[in-house]
Every structure is written in structure tokens, then in C-alpha cells.
Write an enzyme that holds these catalytic residues in place. Structure first.
Site: not given
Length: 270
Positions: A35, A143
């Protein structure tokens, strides 16, 4: 693609754990490389060590948020774990109406791209009906991922993520964009208060207790002590009798931290 040494991985994983509570064991080394590797090369970093020095020196916070967006998974869909929304409709909201009329305080902690809080908002609209103007029905949705919050604000979703929604909700609350995607109506988007928030914060800045907290499939990333402390903070910020919803792969531990079991992955503050 850059490779990460054991020492570099340990350094980076310890930082992520201390700052965000996310536990990355050795088995996640390949995930981190996959990633981040190409991104680091594209930005001219010669190694993960050089990248980590940049991360530590960045005072703007942008590097840390970019890191989080890369390593966190924000895959979800509407009506995920549908029994929870049925419980919210049939047990939670009638209790809120009876004990705290006109002021429902709901928190979607770890709201990802918005499917969960938007589903809660639609359930709320069904509940209050014609009394909408008399109720505070806004839902706090938080979030840690800036990317996820941006997606939630836009409220655009592919049709395949909406297959579990009732037809009347799709017709009432979504507008087709003509390319297989749908956008949440503006009036429903106004029902969410979207904020960036780190659940690792030792103090939660909320003045009033919540009637319900949804924190599903978030604690799977945390180690046992981090999870225990978070559950304790949730307990303190719930009203007496308030509900906590967690993911089906999660648990509160043996003593339930002062919560009473209601149904799978649903607990109530005693």
C-alpha cells in the site's frame, strides 16, 4: 517497489499503534509494502527510513492523514448487519422517544464512507415521520480518514452497494446520476454532522451523553488494552440505558465493562 526491513516495519508499526491504536502484526508487513511502496517511490523517497523521518518532521499532519488513508480499509455497504438497524428501529428509537423526546443523540464512530450513518438517518426519518421539525435528528458521524469523510460528504455510491436498501428508500433518498451511481439527497446529507476524530483521544469533547453509539468493525484493529480503554470511554459517554453496537467479529470481553448483552453485537449500559 520499495522493500521494508524488519526494523523499518517495527518503527512504522509502533508509530501507528501509539498514535491511532491500530495494531499491525508481522503478518501485515506485506500489506504495508503493497500500500505504501509505490507511493513512496513516486514521491522520491529512497527508503522507508527516509519516509519515516519525513513523517516525523511534518507538522501539518498531512503526511499522517495520507498514511492512514493508505493503511485503513473503508469497505462497507448499506444495511450491513441488517439486524442492527432493525434493533435500532424497534428497540432504541422507541426508548429514546419515551425517555428523551425530540432530542436523539446518535454517534456513528468510524463511519467510513457514510453508508452506516445514512442508513441510520433513513431509519430516523421513518421514525419521526411528520414530527421531523420538532426533533433533533442529526447524527454525528466521525472517522479518522479524511478520504472516507470526503466520500461521505459527497454521498455517491455504486448501485451494487445499495442492493439491500428498500425500494422506497432508494426512490426517496437517492438521485440517479446516470452512470450506475446514485447520490444521497441533499436533505438527507444535511442530517449528518461529519467530523474528523481519533478514537485514541483520551478525552472525548462531548457535552451531552449519547443514546446510541455505533462502532462496528473498528476495534478489530486494536489490541486488548486499547480496546478496553475505548469501551470504557464509550460507557462514560452513553446515557444510562444507552446502546452500543459493535461488529459481529468483536466482543467486549468477559466482564462486558458494565454493559448488558442485548443481542449479537448489541449491548446496553446498565
Amino acid at each position: 517497489m520499495l522493500k521494508i526491513s524488519d526494523q523499518e516495519f517495527q518503527q512504522l508499526s509502533q508509530y501507528i499503534r501509539s498514535q491511532y491504536g491500530i495494531k499491525l502484526g508481522p503478518e501485515k508487513k506485506t500489506l504495508i509494502t503493497g500500500r505504501l511502496g509505490n507511493t513512496l517511490v513516486a514521491k522520491g523517497f529512497e527508503s522507508f527510513t527516509v519516509y519515516f523521518k519525513y513523517l516525523m518532521a511534518d507538522e501539518s499532519g498531512e503526511a499522517a492523514f495520507e498514511l492512514l488513508n493508505k493503511i485503513t480499509t473503508n469497505h462497507t455497504y448499506f444495511m450491513r448487519e441488517a439486524a442492527h438497524f432493525k434493533c435500532f428501529q424497534e428497540k432504541v428509537l422507541p426508548w429514546v422517544k419515551a425517555t428523551s423526546p425530540l432530542d436523539a443523540r446518535i454517534w456513528s464512530a468510524g463511519c467510513s464512507r457514510g453508508q452506516e450513518p445514512y442508513t441510520l438517518a433513513m431509519v430516523m426519518q421513518d421514525c419521526v415521520g411528520h414530527n421531523k421539525q420538532q426533533w433533533n435528528t442529526q447524527i454525528l458521524a466521525t472517522d479518522i480518514s479524511a478520504q472516507a469523510l470526503t466520500a461521505a460528504r459527497e454521498g455517491i455510491y455504486p448501485a451494487e452497494e445499495m442492493v439491500s436498501l428498500p425500494d422506497r428508500w432508494r426512490k426517496t433518498y437517492f438521485q440517479p446520476l446516470g452512470d450506475g451511481r446514485y447520490q444521497v439527497s441533499q436533505r438527507l446529507r444535511k442530517e449528518l454532522v461529519l467530523r474528523s476524530f481519533n478514537l485514541m483521544n483520551q478525552q472525548f469533547p462531548f457535552r451531552k451523553p449519547f443514546h446510541t453509539i455505533f462502532c462496528r468493525n473498528v476495534m478489530i484493529y486494536f489490541d486488548a488494552p486499547t480496546k478496553k480503554h475505548l469501551i470504557q470511554r464509550f460507557y462514560r459517554h452513553l446515557a444510562p440505558g444507552g446502546y452500543l453496537f459493535i461488529g459481529h467479529s468483536e466482543s467486549l470481553g468477559r466482564d462486558n465493562e458494565g454493559f448488558r448483552y442485548v443481542q449479537p453485537a448489541v449491548y446496553r449500559k446498565e
